[in-house]
Design an enzyme around this catalytic site. Structure first.
Site: not given
Ligand code: G3H
Ligand code: ZN
Length: 284
Positions: A82, A230, A233
């Protein structure tokens, strides 16, 4: 099963109009919570690691944990870097067995981003590894990738067309109003821009910073050409929130298995929710 190139997973998603989660791994509990949720929902999966996560876990530990996780799995799994920041980092990940990489050259001027992405594509494609790139600048912060609000820049459709044609990337992360991390206000996604970009490109589009985006907006984006979403969090919040609750409620608790286990269950439940509304359930 061994790891598959991300392009194979995204090709099917693109043809059948759903999205696959690009879910970040931060430790073993994340990896297990994520893959178990995908297996139980029979969903394909993109396991991704940032440079920060690789540094924290260690390359050997990370790759071998993932190999152990996919050894007996029945679902298609890609291991993806990533926000790769340099050619060297990307080559290292490819050598270690990643089946997909993101080269994030969004901090560079347009022409330089094209030049550097093209080099990555050439090397990665020669060994069957998929490449995602980024155009425009996604706001917010994720590990060392930090973009102030004033520097965030939406993707221009003309540039997106030229970028994909010149680089030959397999997937493109676009900036349409999402941000990494916790949002300051309600995100306003530019769906007209997404529609325009999607009408000009045939490759799958990627939505970063999806944790704070309302479910209905993510669903809408998926119907308009987003095939990879994606999330990081939200899973960090689920894991830490559960652990905080357990430790707050029981000052005598000291066995990490008794709080990390429930933390892992909380990640797994969140991943299942995401898989459900991305539409990747039963598509493995
Ligand atoms: O590259 C990873 C993501 O874009 C995750 O963003 O942490 O805001 O969910 P998030
Ligand atoms: Zn991102």
């Amino acid at each position: 099963m061994s790891l598959v190139p991300m392009a194979d997973i995204l090709k099917k998603a693109n043809e059948e109009y759903y999205a696959v989660g690009g879910f970040n791994i931060n430790n073993m509990e994340f990896l297990q919570g994520i893959i178990w949720a995908a297996e139980e929902t029979n969903s394909p999966l993109i396991l991704q690691a940032s440079e920060g996560a690789i540094k924290y876990i260690g390359m050997d530990y990370l790759v071998n944990m993932v190999k152990a996780a996919v050894k007996d799995t029945h679902i298609s799994v890609a291991l993806h870097l990533d926000h790769g920041s340099s050619y060297d980092v990307i080559m290292r990940c490819i050598r270690e067995g990643f089946s997909s990489v993101m080269y994030d050259g969004s901090k560079y001027p347009f022409k330089q981003n094209i030049r550097m992405t093209k080099e990555v594509v050439k090397a990665a494609h020669s060994v069957g590894v998929t490449v995602e790139a980024e155009l425009g600048k996604i706001g917010g912060a994720e590990d060392d990738v930090k973009v102030e609000d004033k520097d965030a820049k939406f993707t221009k459709p003309d540039e997106a067309e030229e970028f994909v044609e010149k680089t030959g990337v397999d997937a493109l992360a676009i900036a349409i109003g999402t941000a990494h991390g916790v949002y300051k206000g309600k995100p306003e996604l530019d769906f007209d821009r997404l529609k325009e970009i999607n009408s000009r490109l045939e490759i799958p589009l990627v939505l970063h910073g999806a944790s704070g985006v309302p479910e209905e907006d993510v669903r809408r984006a998926v119907t308009m050409g987003i095939n990879k979403v994606n999330v990081n969090t939200n899973f960090q919040q689920a894991f830490t929130g559960k652990i905080r609750e357990l430790l707050d409620n029981d000052p005598k608790l000291y066995d990490p298995r008794k709080y990390c286990g429930p933390g892992r269950d909380a990640i797994k439940a969140k991943v299942k929710e995401k898989i459900e509304f991305f539409g990747s359930k039963n598509r493995a």
